[in-house]
Design an enzyme around this catalytic site. Structure first.
Site, short mmCIF file in Angstrom:
data_model
loop_
_atom_site.label_atom_id
_atom_site.label_comp_id
_atom_site.label_asym_id
_atom_site.label_seq_id
_atom_site.Cartn_x
_atom_site.Cartn_y
_atom_site.Cartn_z
N GLU A 25 96.86 122.19 77.46
CA GLU A 25 97.52 122.29 78.76
C GLU A 25 96.75 123.23 79.71
OE1 GLU A 25 98.83 120.98 80.91
OE2 GLU A 25 100.97 121.26 81.13
N THR A 32 79.20 88.47 95.98
CA THR A 32 78.21 87.94 95.03
C THR A 32 76.80 88.41 95.39
OG1 THR A 32 78.11 85.96 96.35
CG2 THR A 32 79.51 85.88 94.38
N ARG A 54 104.08 113.21 76.81
CA ARG A 54 104.09 114.65 76.61
C ARG A 54 104.64 114.92 75.21
NH1 ARG A 54 107.20 117.39 81.47
NH2 ARG A 54 106.69 119.34 80.39
N HIS A 55 104.35 116.07 74.70
CA HIS A 55 104.96 116.49 73.44
C HIS A 55 106.47 116.51 73.59
CE1 HIS A 55 105.68 120.17 75.64
NE2 HIS A 55 104.42 120.08 76.04
N PHE A 108 85.84 94.14 88.44
CA PHE A 108 86.20 95.07 87.36
C PHE A 108 85.40 96.36 87.49
CE2 PHE A 108 85.19 96.85 83.24
CZ PHE A 108 86.41 96.89 82.58
N TYR A 137 77.06 78.44 93.39
CA TYR A 137 76.33 79.71 93.50
C TYR A 137 75.05 79.69 92.68
CZ TYR A 137 79.87 82.36 96.08
OH TYR A 137 80.70 82.84 97.05
N ASN A 150 86.38 85.22 80.50
CA ASN A 150 86.43 85.81 81.84
C ASN A 150 87.08 84.86 82.83
OD1 ASN A 150 85.13 88.05 80.98
ND2 ASN A 150 83.26 87.75 82.16
N ALA A 208 100.41 118.83 82.86
CA ALA A 208 99.31 118.87 83.83
C ALA A 208 98.17 117.94 83.38
CB ALA A 208 98.80 120.30 84.00
N LEU A 243 76.95 86.34 89.87
CA LEU A 243 77.75 85.13 90.01
C LEU A 243 79.23 85.47 89.86
CD1 LEU A 243 75.51 82.84 87.76
CD2 LEU A 243 75.80 82.66 90.25
N PRO A 244 80.10 84.58 90.31
CA PRO A 244 81.53 84.84 90.10
C PRO A 244 81.85 84.95 88.60
CG PRO A 244 81.21 83.04 91.66
CD PRO A 244 79.86 83.33 91.06
N ASN A 284 109.62 125.12 76.62
CA ASN A 284 110.23 124.23 77.62
C ASN A 284 111.72 124.55 77.76
OD1 ASN A 284 108.28 121.36 76.55
ND2 ASN A 284 107.90 122.75 78.24
N ARG A 286 89.09 82.42 82.33
CA ARG A 286 90.53 82.25 82.09
C ARG A 286 91.32 83.45 82.62
NH1 ARG A 286 92.31 78.24 78.95
NH2 ARG A 286 90.65 76.82 78.28
N1 LIG Z 1 79.89 93.83 82.49
C1 LIG Z 1 80.63 92.73 82.43
N2 LIG Z 1 80.08 91.52 82.19
C2 LIG Z 1 80.83 90.42 82.12
N3 LIG Z 1 82.17 90.39 82.26
C3 LIG Z 1 82.79 91.54 82.49
C4 LIG Z 1 82.06 92.77 82.59
N4 LIG Z 1 82.94 93.75 82.82
C5 LIG Z 1 84.16 93.18 82.88
N5 LIG Z 1 84.09 91.86 82.67
C6 LIG Z 1 85.18 90.89 82.66
O1 LIG Z 1 84.93 89.89 83.61
C7 LIG Z 1 86.17 89.26 83.98
C8 LIG Z 1 86.11 88.82 85.43
O2 LIG Z 1 85.98 89.97 86.15
P1 LIG Z 1 85.88 90.02 87.73
O3 LIG Z 1 85.63 91.46 87.99
O4 LIG Z 1 87.03 89.40 88.41
O5 LIG Z 1 84.59 89.14 88.04
P2 LIG Z 1 83.84 88.91 89.40
O6 LIG Z 1 84.27 89.97 90.37
O7 LIG Z 1 82.39 89.04 89.04
O8 LIG Z 1 84.20 87.53 89.84
C9 LIG Z 1 87.23 90.25 83.67
O9 LIG Z 1 88.03 89.71 82.64
C10 LIG Z 1 86.48 91.46 83.16
O10 LIG Z 1 87.15 92.11 82.11
O1 LIG Z 2 101.52 122.26 87.11
P1 LIG Z 2 102.95 122.38 86.76
O2 LIG Z 2 103.85 121.50 87.55
O3 LIG Z 2 103.36 123.82 86.77
O4 LIG Z 2 103.02 121.80 85.26
C1 LIG Z 2 102.25 122.37 84.23
C2 LIG Z 2 103.18 123.14 83.31
O5 LIG Z 2 103.89 122.20 82.52
C3 LIG Z 2 104.26 122.83 81.28
C4 LIG Z 2 105.76 122.90 81.19
O6 LIG Z 2 106.32 123.59 82.26
O7 LIG Z 2 103.61 122.06 80.34
P2 LIG Z 2 104.05 121.81 78.79
O8 LIG Z 2 105.24 120.93 78.88
O9 LIG Z 2 102.90 121.23 78.09
O10 LIG Z 2 104.42 123.15 78.25
C5 LIG Z 2 103.63 124.23 81.36
O11 LIG Z 2 103.21 124.74 80.13
C6 LIG Z 2 102.50 124.03 82.32
O12 LIG Z 2 102.00 125.22 82.90
#
Ligand SMILES: Nc1ncnc2c1ncn2[C@@H]1O[C@H](COP(=O)(O)OP(=O)(O)O)[C@@H](O)[C@H]1O
Ligand SMILES: O=P(O)(O)OC[C@H]1O[C@@](CO)(OP(=O)(O)O)[C@@H](O)[C@@H]1O
Length: 880
Positions: free
Chosen positions: A387, A181, A309-310, A102, A247, A217, A455, A95-96, A316, A219
């Site tokens: 990484e 549906t 990222r850190h 989702f 429905y 849901n 990455a 049902l809807p 770096n 709402r």
């Molecule tokens: N397994 C589930 N059962 C019921 N509600 C769910 C489930 N998973 C997600 N929802 C919630 O249902 C709400 C409506 O979702 P939506 O996907 O638009 O419904 P539908 O496509 O069935 O009309 C969303 O707020 C969503 O977070």
């Molecule tokens: O895939 P690319 O673009 O090379 O990015 C990954 C790279 O980023 C870096 C920084 O250049 O990550 P990090 O900042 O965690 O050190 C490298 O360590 C890593 O190899």
């Protein structure tokens, strides 16, 4: 309009033969193709006779001519098609408002990310194409007896089906999700007829019977459904419910055991179950597993996922890749700013009652751990978040790689997604190893901050934002930027980059230059005119600690306010205060202070006002501020509050101030209360809080109380301070300064004399957490005594007699505490002498009796209950 929808089929699209001789050409380079290349087939593709009896007219003209698919025997006798790669149709039923869209969006993200090209076909979108801009398709449109509506809906259906087929017959298409549906058997038969013999198909039916969930849901749906744009909530809700009713009149849940289906029955509530019928094979199996996890998150729309990222690392800075270098100075600034950036953005739960708890996930590399260390939340380390491994290129700059390994460099430029560093990893490898992390993120209903790497975060971002695989290696994940992901009700995410404000960075840099700081939250202060006191909270509390902190803070202020002091609170206090939930306060008999905080918060008052209101309420009340922390959910929480309470009471030295009762009113028995609760003594907050109480109680004139100062438990690398809970300075009495110097701690050094505060039980000594705590108390008190003794001049205000009385008073207080403790522990062997004045030569191993067969309190403390078990306990020491 109809012509437009049918454009693909009418533009001479050539269907391949379906007799098994000519399968659709497959995309040879499909990502992960090498990994997931096993042919996936349902073992049994026969379907029930009922399902094959298709009503005349249900079949499209061109279908009937292209193959005799109405002929049951023709279908069954057809030789099985052996495609290189199985093509799937996932058909939603329900049902809807049951979460179908989702689920579609989630499955689409997941399968695409794993390299299975997947597209979502939402019949509703095709339906909407038929209406004019301001036209509304009201409930009547969906009436099963409305011929105009039926015709229009069928047109949408066929248009979507045509596109679906075109997609699956194309080279790229592997999985199509058919989102409608599909609530009647007749409709499902039609679909089966369309797909049978061409694609593998399975149904996913979502059933929800929980009225509360459904109301929510509906709402949510009203907020984003294009059907109701511009219409008021009440009007759209009522029309939507009327539509659902239409429905319901014709709804026939799947009950044919011959079909391949997955039924999700109230899964979203966490109490439901799945009915999996005739499902086999790799991809369907993965879908079942995925749905099992993701359904639970269906209702977690208030949560946030942050990625960062850190902070900038030494590597770096030098443009070197990989490695395990510590943070550079700018990275340290970012680490210090991060808590404030985050706390500003903590969301409240759906009911706007308390903030959604946060967990911090890091990699196992130094730079992420250091970046996360000031964050006041439980932490979890994942190896899988490390990484990308650069193998033989690790530690080089990109220029060096280009010079030394030009072919490698060129190969990576050409295909960054698939390129694998010699002895290292490719982006596809990273994606693969991240799958469990993604699943865990989907399962979680709470907020998660991932402190990761470039990455790795590209891969995570690619998943949540449904980015094409090919684009993942170049997604923008800059340093010193927080990426915020906000779930939308339809399973997609909103996304925002949040830069570190230049002002914040400048302030932090200035602070660092000025010397050791207690932490980023130095703005919080509680002061009293009579008894100057400064607490600089830098709480690092877990999800439950934060709530108790609210009580501690408000209680502290409640005590101080009548003394003519003033109270200000930080954003963090506020965040803590809003963390209360009525359910928590019920179960832990929390005081009216907490309730005041909640009710104000719900009325939209800002959090700091909420705390202030609570404080005033407490201060003006004749009643004591009473709480029963022993019933609190979290082992560490009561101790923190108790320690705070004890420390505050001692600091103010005002027994006539509103009584602050953590089960027992006298500050000197605070520690007893703490331990009585069975708190985790090995946890930093507990130990520190107990110690705070004990130390303050010993009438030290100036004490820095380092909460959790040495309890990093291995959680801090590179001499970093641990995840501390609270740094406070308690100048006591009039002669505070010069009393031998504080027992000081600073984040810069991170070190207290080992064994003084919060030292861990000694390995192999048989010492328990409790006994090691007593050792610490004992040592601190002895040290204070020694220091004070050596400060004859400073002590001149206190007469010998006073000292004697003080000692007596103290002793009786501590004695009481210990007695209480003993009784609670039912451990008479616990020696009062040890707590009071046991000579050092009685080694801690003498305490072994307590651990043997006794209650090793420390062991229990980490287990806070089911869901919490897999997260760190706030000291940053736990790992996956
Ligand atoms: N397994 C589930 N059962 C019921 N509600 C769910 C489930 N998973 C997600 N929802 C919630 O249902 C709400 C409506 O979702 P939506 O996907 O638009 O419904 P539908 O496509 O069935 O009309 C969303 O707020 C969503 O977070
Ligand atoms: O895939 P690319 O673009 O090379 O990015 C990954 C790279 O980023 C870096 C920084 O250049 O990550 P990090 O900042 O965690 O050190 C490298 O360590 C890593 O190899």
């Amino acid at each position: 309009m109809y012509e437009i929808w049918r454009s693909r089929s009418s533009l001479g699209f050539q269907r391949p033969k379906l007799d098994g001789t000519q399968s659709p050409v497959l995309e040879a380079s499909t990502p992960l193709g090498r990994i997931h290349s096993a042919t996936v087939n349902f073992k049994d593709i026969s379907i029930g006779p009922e399902a094959l009896e298709l009503a005349d007219g249900d079949i499209e003209e061109d279908d009937r001519h292209s193959e005799d698919s109405t002929n049951k025997s023709a279908i069954l006798l057809k030789p099985p098609r052996v495609p290189h790669r199985t093509k799937y149709v996932i058909i939603l039923v329900g049902l809807p408002g049951r979460g179908k869209t989702f689920l579609c969006n989630k499955i689409k993200c997941y399968l695409n990310w794993l390299g299975h090209h997947t597209r979502h076909f939402n019949v509703g979108s095709y339906r909407r194409l038929q209406k004019g801009d301001h036209e509304v398709q009201t409930a009547e449109f969906f009436d099963a007896h409305n011929p105009m509506g039926i015709e229009a809906r069928n047109r949408a259906l066929y248009a979507a089906l045509d596109d679906l087929q075109s997609y699956l017959f194309s080279d790229i298409g592997q999985v199509a999700i058919f989102d409608a549906t599909n609530t009647t058997m007749e409709r499902r038969r039609l679909l089966i007829h369309r797909f049978h013999g061409r694609f593998q198909y399975l149904f996913i039916e979502s059933i929800c019977t929980d009225e509360k969930v459904l109301e929510q849901n509906y709402r949510f749906k009203m907020q984003y459904s294009p059907d109701y744009q511009g219409m008021g909530m009440q009007q759209s809700l009522s029309d939507f419910k009327a539509r659902i009713h239409k429905y319901e009149e014709v709804y026939e849940p799947i009950n044919d055991r011959n079909l391949h289906y997955i039924k999700l029955i109230d899964m979203v509530t966490g109490r439901g179950h799945m009915d999996v019928n005739r499902i086999s094979g790799y991809l369907p199996g993965k879908i079942v597993f995925f749905l099992m996890q993701v359904c639970k998150a269906g209702m977690a729309q208030a949560r946030r996922i942050w990625l960062t990222r850190h902070g900038q690392s030494e590597y770096n800075l030098k443009h070197r890749i990989g490695g395990n270098s510590p943070l550079a100075p700018a990275g340290e600034v970012y680490a210090r700013c991060l808590p404030e950036m985050l706390i500003d953005r903590l969301p409240l739960n759906e009911e706007q009652q308390f903030s959604v708890p946060v967990s911090v996930w890091t990699s196992t590399l130094c730079r992420t751990i250091q970046t996360a260390r000031y964050l006041p939340f439980p932490k979890l380390r994942w190896k899988a978040l490390d990484e990308i491994q650069a193998g033989t290129c690790d530690g080089l700059t990109y220029e060096e790689i280009a010079q030394r390994f030009p072919e490698e460099f060129a190969a990576r430029q050409k295909d960054k997604l698939r390129y694998r560093y010699p002895a290292g990893e490719s982006y596809l490898d990273v994606i693969q190893r991240l799958e469990p992390v993604i699943i865990e993120m989907e399962r979680e209903k709470e907020c998660i901050l991932v402190v990761g790497h470039q990455a790795v975060l590209r891969a995570v971002l690619g998943y949540f934002m449904a980015k094409p695989l090919e684009s993942i290696p170049t997604l923008d994940v800059p340093l010193h930027t927080l990426l915020e992901l906000r779930p939308r009700p339809d399973g997609t995410m909103d996304f925002e980059y949040i830069d570190l404000s230049p002002e914040a960075a400048a302030i932090m840099e200035a602070n660092i230059a000025a010397g050791p700081q207690p932490g980023p939250f130095s703005s919080g202060s509680f002061s009293s005119a009579q008894s100057p006191m400064l607490l600089s909270p830098m709480f690092s509390m877990g999800r439950h600690d934060s709530t108790v902190m609210a009580v501690a803070a408000t209680a502290a202020m409640a005590i101080l306010t009548p003394l003519g002091g003033s109270a200000t609170c930080t954003a963090l206090d506020a965040a803590s205060a809003t963390a209360w939930s009525p359910s928590k306060s019920k179960s832990s008999s929390l005081p009216f202070v907490a309730d005041a905080a909640v009710s104000d918060a719900t009325e939209g008052v800002t959090p700091s006002e909420t705390v202030a209101t609570a404080v005033i309420a407490a201060a003006e009340s004749d009643k004591p501020v009473v709480t029963s922390p022993t019933k609190s959910h979290h082992s560490r929480a009561p101790s923190l509050a108790a320690g705070m309470g004890g420390a505050v009471m001692s600091a103010t030295g005002n027994s006539s101030s509103p009584s602050f009762n953590f089960g027992i009113s006298a500050p000197d028995v605070v520690s007893a209360t703490v331990v009585a609760d069975g708190s985790g003594l090995e946890s930093p907050s507990t130990r520190s809080a107990v110690l705070a109480a004990a130390v303050v109680d010993s009438r030290a004139r100036k004490v820095h109380v380092p909460f959790g100062a040495t309890m990093g438990g291995g959680g801090s690398e590179g001499g970093a301070p641990p995840d501390l809970l609270l740094a406070g300075q308690l100048p006591l009495g009039s002669g505070g300064a010069g009393s031998g110097g504080p027992l000081s701690w600073s984040p810069a050094t991170g070190a207290l004399p080992r064994g003084m505060l919060g030292s861990a039980p000694r390995a192999g000594s048989g010492e328990t957490a409790a006994s090691s705590l007593f050792r610490d108390i004992h040592q601190v008190r002895r040290m204070l005594a020694v220091e004070t003794d050596g400060e004859g001049e400073d002590k001149e205000t206190a007469s010998a007699d006073e000292d004697g009385n003080e000692a007596e008073r103290l002793e009786s207080g501590v004695e009481k505490a210990a007695r209480k403790l003993s009784s609670v522990l039912e451990e008479p062997a616990l020696s009062l002498n040890y707590l009071l004045d046991k000579p050092d030569d009685q080694s801690p191993s003498g305490m072994a009796c307590m651990g043997e067969g006794g209650t090793d309190i420390g062991d229990d403390s980490g287990s806070v209950g089911g869901e919490d078990d897999n997260v760190g306990d706030g000291d940053g020491a736990s790992s996956s």
